[in-house]
Design a protein around this motif. Structure first.
Motif, PDB file in Angstrom:
ATOM      1  N   SER A 186       1.305  -8.881  -2.349  1.00  0.00           N
ATOM      2  CA  SER A 186       1.622  -7.486  -2.064  1.00  0.00           C
ATOM      3  C   SER A 186       2.180  -7.310  -0.658  1.00  0.00           C
ATOM      4  CB  SER A 186       0.371  -6.606  -2.211  1.00  0.00           C
ATOM      5  OG  SER A 186      -0.124  -6.660  -3.520  1.00  0.00           O
ATOM      6  N   LEU A 236      -0.247  -0.579  -0.846  1.00  0.00           N
ATOM      7  CA  LEU A 236       0.260  -1.901  -1.204  1.00  0.00           C
ATOM      8  C   LEU A 236       1.296  -1.792  -2.309  1.00  0.00           C
ATOM      9  CD1 LEU A 236      -3.104  -3.890  -1.340  1.00  0.00           C
ATOM     10  CD2 LEU A 236      -1.440  -3.872   0.528  1.00  0.00           C
ATOM     11  N   TRP A 237       2.288  -2.659  -2.224  1.00  0.00           N
ATOM     12  CA  TRP A 237       3.295  -2.762  -3.276  1.00  0.00           C
ATOM     13  C   TRP A 237       3.252  -4.190  -3.795  1.00  0.00           C
ATOM     14  CZ3 TRP A 237       9.325  -2.645  -2.514  1.00  0.00           C
ATOM     15  CH2 TRP A 237       9.939  -2.669  -3.776  1.00  0.00           C
ATOM     16  N   ASN A 238       2.694  -4.352  -4.963  1.00  0.00           N
ATOM     17  CA  ASN A 238       2.524  -5.693  -5.523  1.00  0.00           C
ATOM     18  C   ASN A 238       3.838  -6.153  -6.150  1.00  0.00           C
ATOM     19  OD1 ASN A 238       1.729  -8.055  -6.853  1.00  0.00           O
ATOM     20  ND2 ASN A 238      -0.325  -7.255  -7.217  1.00  0.00           N
TER      21      ASN A 238
END
Length: 370
Positions: A169, A179-181
């Motif tokens: 992430s 968070l950007w997974n």
């Protein structure tokens, strides 16, 4: 190495005066600074004379660049990055917890990029040309090493307790736990960060001491970031993402700072030796790998903003010239533009150092402003 000694003594209930200090990251970080600086200074003059004897004319100087560089810098040896690598390696192996995967991954990236830079420096010196090994080949090797490093961080990071979903992430500054997974696409993103940081530092390394101090500033900043992100209590208080095991990278960052202090003694204007690609590529790669490991990749763009500007100036110059046949800057990277405007070399270097300090302060502010 000494951390193993501490564990051995603790496991066998043996007590020596002061041995308990070895468990503290702060103590081992300070000692890593002293150790790496000692190694670099000890190599110092003898190493420089040895390089001068073997390189002859030293690092080739661009004939289409700043004219005074041709006379003032001619004959200065390169490959000073080997001094950096010796100091960082010795201090890390001696003071870091060698059971920590992040330590080995970052050290591996540093040495691999340093070896690639050494081959590039060697090609330039032996051919007496500013063109080293193929740029495409260099990028392929860098990408391969970086991808392998990110894969290991994903693999072992995912297995660490408390880091579910974090290893693949991207964390965003100024926002709590956003968070950007990316899944396995993070492998590409992380490799891009490491390769980009490596080459950005390489673009910056064009004047005496110009890259050395900003690298030290970035390393000190990420040493603090690693220490905080690797400590659950501090990470929870600051509302940043906890990365188990990342705190040990503070020792590696300390080793970079210490090596920088030792190297600056010989690299300050007028430089007795240049760090060359063996230093610039390895140091940039190390900082990039630490940013990926601590999940502060975006913060790296802030702290290393000087490196970003240097790189962007080259991209703009080359792209615009290919399209229109005209130049945006008098010369790229941008530090040469200011030289062309009449700024003296020390003025450019010191002002760029000031910018690096200011950007580091902004980067540190992201730890609290959420």
């Amino acid at each position: 190495m000494v951390f193993f000694l501490y564990q051995f003594l603790a496991d066998h209930h043996l007590y020596l005066p002061g041995h308990n200090l070895l468990r503290y990251l702060t103590f081992r970080g300070v000692m890593a600074v002293a150790t790496s600086q000692f190694v670099v200074v000890a190599m110092g003059s003898r190493f420089i004379r040895w390089m001068q004897a073997r390189q002859g004319k030293g690092q080739p100087i661009r004939t289409d660049g700043i004219q005074r560089h041709i006379t003032e810098k001619a004959g200065t040896p390169t490959m000073g990055g080997l001094m950096f690598l010796a100091g960082i390696t010795a201090a890390t192996l001696f003071w870091a917890d060698l059971a920590n995967i992040y330590v080995w991954v970052v050290l591996g990236v540093t040495l691999a990029f340093g070896g690639l830079g050494f081959m590039d420096d060697y090609a330039k010196v032996t051919r007496q040309s500013t063109a080293g090994i193929s740029g495409r080949m260099r990028l392929v090797v860098e990408a391969g090493v970086a991808a392998a490093a990110v894969f290991l961080m994903i693999r072992f990071g995912a297995a660490a307790p408390g880091s579910s979903g974090l290893s693949t992430s991207i964390a965003f500054p100024f926002v709590k736990h956003m968070l950007w997974n990316l899944g396995w696409f993070y492998l590409v993103f992380g490799a891009f960060i490491i390769v980009g940081a490596s080459n950005a530092v390489n673009f910056t390394d064009g004047l005496d001491g110009l890259a050395t101090v900003p690298v030290m500033i970035a390393a000190a900043t990420f040493g603090l970031v690693a220490y905080l992100a690797g400590n659950f209590k501090f990470a929870d208080y600051l509302q940043i993402d906890f990365v188990p095991g990342a705190g040990e990278l503070a020792v590696v960052c300390s080793a970079i700072v210490g090596s920088g202090l030792g190297f600056l003694w010989y690299n300050a204007p007028p430089a007795r030796i240049f760090m060359g690609d063996s230093g610039a590529l390895s140091l940039g790669g190390a900082i990039g790998a630490i940013a990926v490991a601590t999940k502060h990749e975006i913060v790296l763009a802030i702290v290393g903003g000087l490196f970003v500007v240097e790189t962007v100036s080259v991209i703009i110059q080359v792209g615009w010239f290919k399209r229109t046949g005209k130049r945006v800057f008098l010369m790229a990277p941008i530090h040469h533009h200011f030289e062309k405007l009449g700024w003296s070399e020390p003025t450019v270097v010191i002002r760029f150092w000031i910018v690096a300090v200011m950007l580091a302060m902004v980067g540190l502010a992201t730890l609290k402003l959420r």
